[in-house]
Design a protein around this motif. Structure first.
Motif, short mmCIF file in Angstrom:
data_model
loop_
_atom_site.label_atom_id
_atom_site.label_comp_id
_atom_site.label_asym_id
_atom_site.label_seq_id
_atom_site.Cartn_x
_atom_site.Cartn_y
_atom_site.Cartn_z
N GLY A 1 0.78 -1.23 0.00
CA GLY A 1 0.00 0.00 0.00
C GLY A 1 0.81 1.28 0.00
O GLY A 1 0.27 2.37 0.20
N GLY A 2 2.12 1.17 -0.24
CA GLY A 2 2.99 2.35 -0.20
C GLY A 2 3.00 3.15 -1.49
O GLY A 2 2.56 2.67 -2.55
N GLU A 3 3.52 4.36 -1.41
CA GLU A 3 3.59 5.25 -2.57
C GLU A 3 4.54 4.72 -3.65
O GLU A 3 4.35 5.00 -4.83
CB GLU A 3 4.10 6.63 -2.15
N LEU A 4 5.54 3.96 -3.25
CA LEU A 4 6.59 3.57 -4.19
C LEU A 4 6.10 2.59 -5.25
O LEU A 4 6.65 2.55 -6.35
CB LEU A 4 7.77 2.96 -3.43
N THR A 5 5.06 1.83 -4.95
CA THR A 5 4.60 0.81 -5.89
C THR A 5 4.26 1.40 -7.26
O THR A 5 4.74 0.93 -8.29
CB THR A 5 3.37 0.06 -5.33
N ASP A 6 3.45 2.43 -7.28
CA ASP A 6 3.07 3.05 -8.56
C ASP A 6 4.26 3.72 -9.23
O ASP A 6 4.34 3.75 -10.46
CB ASP A 6 1.94 4.06 -8.35
N VAL A 7 5.17 4.26 -8.42
CA VAL A 7 6.37 4.90 -9.01
C VAL A 7 7.20 3.86 -9.76
O VAL A 7 7.63 4.09 -10.89
CB VAL A 7 7.22 5.57 -7.91
N ILE A 8 7.42 2.71 -9.13
CA ILE A 8 8.19 1.64 -9.77
C ILE A 8 7.46 1.12 -10.99
O ILE A 8 8.07 0.87 -12.05
CB ILE A 8 8.49 0.51 -8.76
N LYS A 9 6.15 0.93 -10.88
CA LYS A 9 5.37 0.46 -12.04
C LYS A 9 5.51 1.43 -13.21
O LYS A 9 5.76 1.01 -14.35
CB LYS A 9 3.90 0.32 -11.66
N ASN A 10 5.35 2.71 -12.97
CA ASN A 10 5.41 3.69 -14.04
C ASN A 10 6.82 3.81 -14.62
O ASN A 10 6.99 4.02 -15.82
CB ASN A 10 4.92 5.05 -13.54
N THR A 11 7.82 3.69 -13.76
CA THR A 11 9.20 3.75 -14.23
C THR A 11 9.54 2.53 -15.08
O THR A 11 10.18 2.65 -16.14
CB THR A 11 10.16 3.85 -13.03
N LEU A 12 9.12 1.37 -14.64
CA LEU A 12 9.32 0.16 -15.44
C LEU A 12 8.62 0.28 -16.78
O LEU A 12 9.19 -0.08 -17.82
CB LEU A 12 8.81 -1.07 -14.67
N GLN A 13 7.38 0.79 -16.77
CA GLN A 13 6.65 0.95 -18.03
C GLN A 13 7.38 1.90 -18.98
O GLN A 13 7.41 1.68 -20.20
CB GLN A 13 5.24 1.47 -17.77
N SER A 14 7.98 2.93 -18.42
CA SER A 14 8.76 3.86 -19.24
C SER A 14 9.94 3.15 -19.90
O SER A 14 10.25 3.39 -21.08
CB SER A 14 9.26 5.02 -18.38
N LEU A 15 10.60 2.26 -19.15
CA LEU A 15 11.73 1.50 -19.70
C LEU A 15 11.25 0.49 -20.75
O LEU A 15 11.97 0.22 -21.72
CB LEU A 15 12.46 0.77 -18.58
N ILE A 16 10.06 -0.06 -20.57
CA ILE A 16 9.48 -0.94 -21.59
C ILE A 16 9.20 -0.14 -22.86
O ILE A 16 9.54 -0.55 -23.97
CB ILE A 16 8.19 -1.60 -21.06
N ASP A 17 8.59 1.03 -22.68
CA ASP A 17 8.18 1.84 -23.83
C ASP A 17 9.36 2.38 -24.62
O ASP A 17 9.29 2.47 -25.86
CB ASP A 17 7.32 3.01 -23.35
N ASP A 18 10.47 2.72 -23.94
CA ASP A 18 11.60 3.30 -24.69
C ASP A 18 12.58 2.24 -25.18
O ASP A 18 13.61 2.57 -25.78
CB ASP A 18 12.32 4.38 -23.86
N GLY A 19 12.29 0.96 -24.90
CA GLY A 19 13.11 -0.12 -25.44
C GLY A 19 14.25 -0.58 -24.55
O GLY A 19 14.90 -1.59 -24.84
N THR A 20 14.50 0.14 -23.45
CA THR A 20 15.62 -0.23 -22.56
C THR A 20 15.39 -1.59 -21.92
O THR A 20 16.32 -2.41 -21.81
CB THR A 20 15.79 0.83 -21.46
N TYR A 21 14.17 -1.84 -21.50
CA TYR A 21 13.82 -3.11 -20.85
C TYR A 21 14.20 -4.30 -21.73
O TYR A 21 14.88 -5.23 -21.29
CB TYR A 21 12.33 -3.10 -20.54
N LEU A 22 13.80 -4.26 -22.99
CA LEU A 22 14.08 -5.39 -23.88
C LEU A 22 15.57 -5.50 -24.17
O LEU A 22 16.11 -6.62 -24.28
CB LEU A 22 13.29 -5.25 -25.18
N LYS A 23 16.26 -4.37 -24.28
CA LYS A 23 17.71 -4.40 -24.50
C LYS A 23 18.42 -5.14 -23.36
O LYS A 23 19.35 -5.91 -23.58
CB LYS A 23 18.28 -2.98 -24.61
N ILE A 24 17.97 -4.88 -22.13
CA ILE A 24 18.58 -5.54 -20.97
C ILE A 24 18.35 -7.04 -21.03
O ILE A 24 19.28 -7.83 -20.86
CB ILE A 24 18.01 -4.94 -19.66
#
Length: 306
Positions: A261-284
């Motif tokens: 229930g903490g604030e960080l959960t959505d921050v991490i979700k949105n940050t991960l989604q940003s890495l997915i969207d910009d292609g960094t996630y798949l590169k890793i």
């Protein structure tokens, strides 16, 4: 989840054979993500830069400290383990470093025993757990999970020995203590054996996956059970000693653990989604050869939605 890696021999030896080399206990000397831990540092080498909008959503305590405190059990190659200098490496670590860089904070790692990480998040010692956690409804009672990968279970056996994971009654099977394989899979399979009047599975538990793998390589057990990327990696590195036993099964989501229930959960979700969207996630994932388990969208607490 399928992978062909060619890591330095010394790193492989440290990850698979030298069970005494990895400290799985909480340490008073946290490790940063790479040699340069400044907020602007791109420790994982993927060209990730700070996203001011995402950084602004961080909880105030993390924002002011400029540090994301991460608990990890670095014995689970190639997901998270240690290099020869004792620094955490692996594709999980690369993802966490990329998220920290996107948020403009340091990734500060503390090596911990696997089953101590979630209680330490609950207690506020760590902000984030990065340790190949399988998202389960039971674990969701304690923490939230930001889902980032799908992995299955894969067994390995001693070379030349046929082992059926669905008929392992009476066999010696190695696992890492506290993993899904230890707490869920093998107890259920062993109970099925005894309910049928057969011998229970003899479960050998090790503080780190390196110990479980080493036991199999040395022939001290008949088989081991671990997440598919880990087993495939071990087989690739020790194909003269061990082999796959059956196929991958029970595919389930991995999750980065955050306070319930903490604030960080959505921050991490949105940050991960940003890495997915910009292609960094798949590169890793492609760098480490584990792209078969890639997801296209970040999720939260997927286990409870199934």
């Amino acid at each position: 989840m399928r992978r062909i890696l060619a890591l330095p021999v010394a790193v492989v030896a440290a990850a698979l054979l030298l069970t005494g080399c990895v400290n799985n206990q909480d340490t008073e000397n946290p490790q940063g993500g790479g040699g340069d831990n400044s907020a602007s540092a791109d420790a994982s080498g993927y060209g990730v830069t700070k996203d001011d909008a995402l950084a602004a959503t961080l909880p105030d305590a993390i924002k002011s400290a400029g540090v994301l405190k991460i608990g990890t059990d670095p014995t689970y190659a190639p997901n998270e383990y240690k290099d020869n200098a004792g620094n955490p490496i692996g594709w999980d670590i690369d993802l966490a470093n990329a998220m920290a860089a996107k948020l403009g904070v340091k990734a500060e790692y503390t090596a911990a025993k696997f089953d101590n990480i979630i209680p330490s998040i609950v207690g506020g010692k760590y902000d984030l757990g990065v340790s190949s956690f399988t998202d389960t409804t039971e674990r969701e009672k304690q923490v939230d999970f930001v889902n980032y990968y799908n992995a299955g279970i894969l067994w390995a056996s001693v070379k030349g020995k046929t082992v059926d994971p669905d008929n392992a009654c009476g066999l010696k099977v190695a696992v890492e203590d506290g993993t899904y394989e230890d707490t869920e899979e093998l107890p259920a399979k062993s109970k099925a054996c005894t309910d049928a009047g057969k011998d229970a599975i003899k479960v050998f538990k090790y503080d780190g996956q390196d110990g479980a793998t080493n036991a199999l390589v040395l022939g001290q057990v008949d088989a081991m059970s671990a997440d598919s990327p880990i087993t495939e990696y071990a087989i690739h590195q020790k194909s003269d000693k061990i082999q796959a036993a059956g196929e991958t099964f029970d595919v389930a989501p991995y999750g980065f653990a955050t306070a319930k229930g903490g604030e960080l959960t959505d921050v991490i979700k949105n940050t991960l989604q940003s890495l997915i969207d910009d292609g960094t996630y798949l590169k890793i994932l492609q760098k480490w050869g584990v792209e078969d388990g890639a997801v296209t969208a970040a999720d939260v607490n997927a286990a409870s939605k199934q």
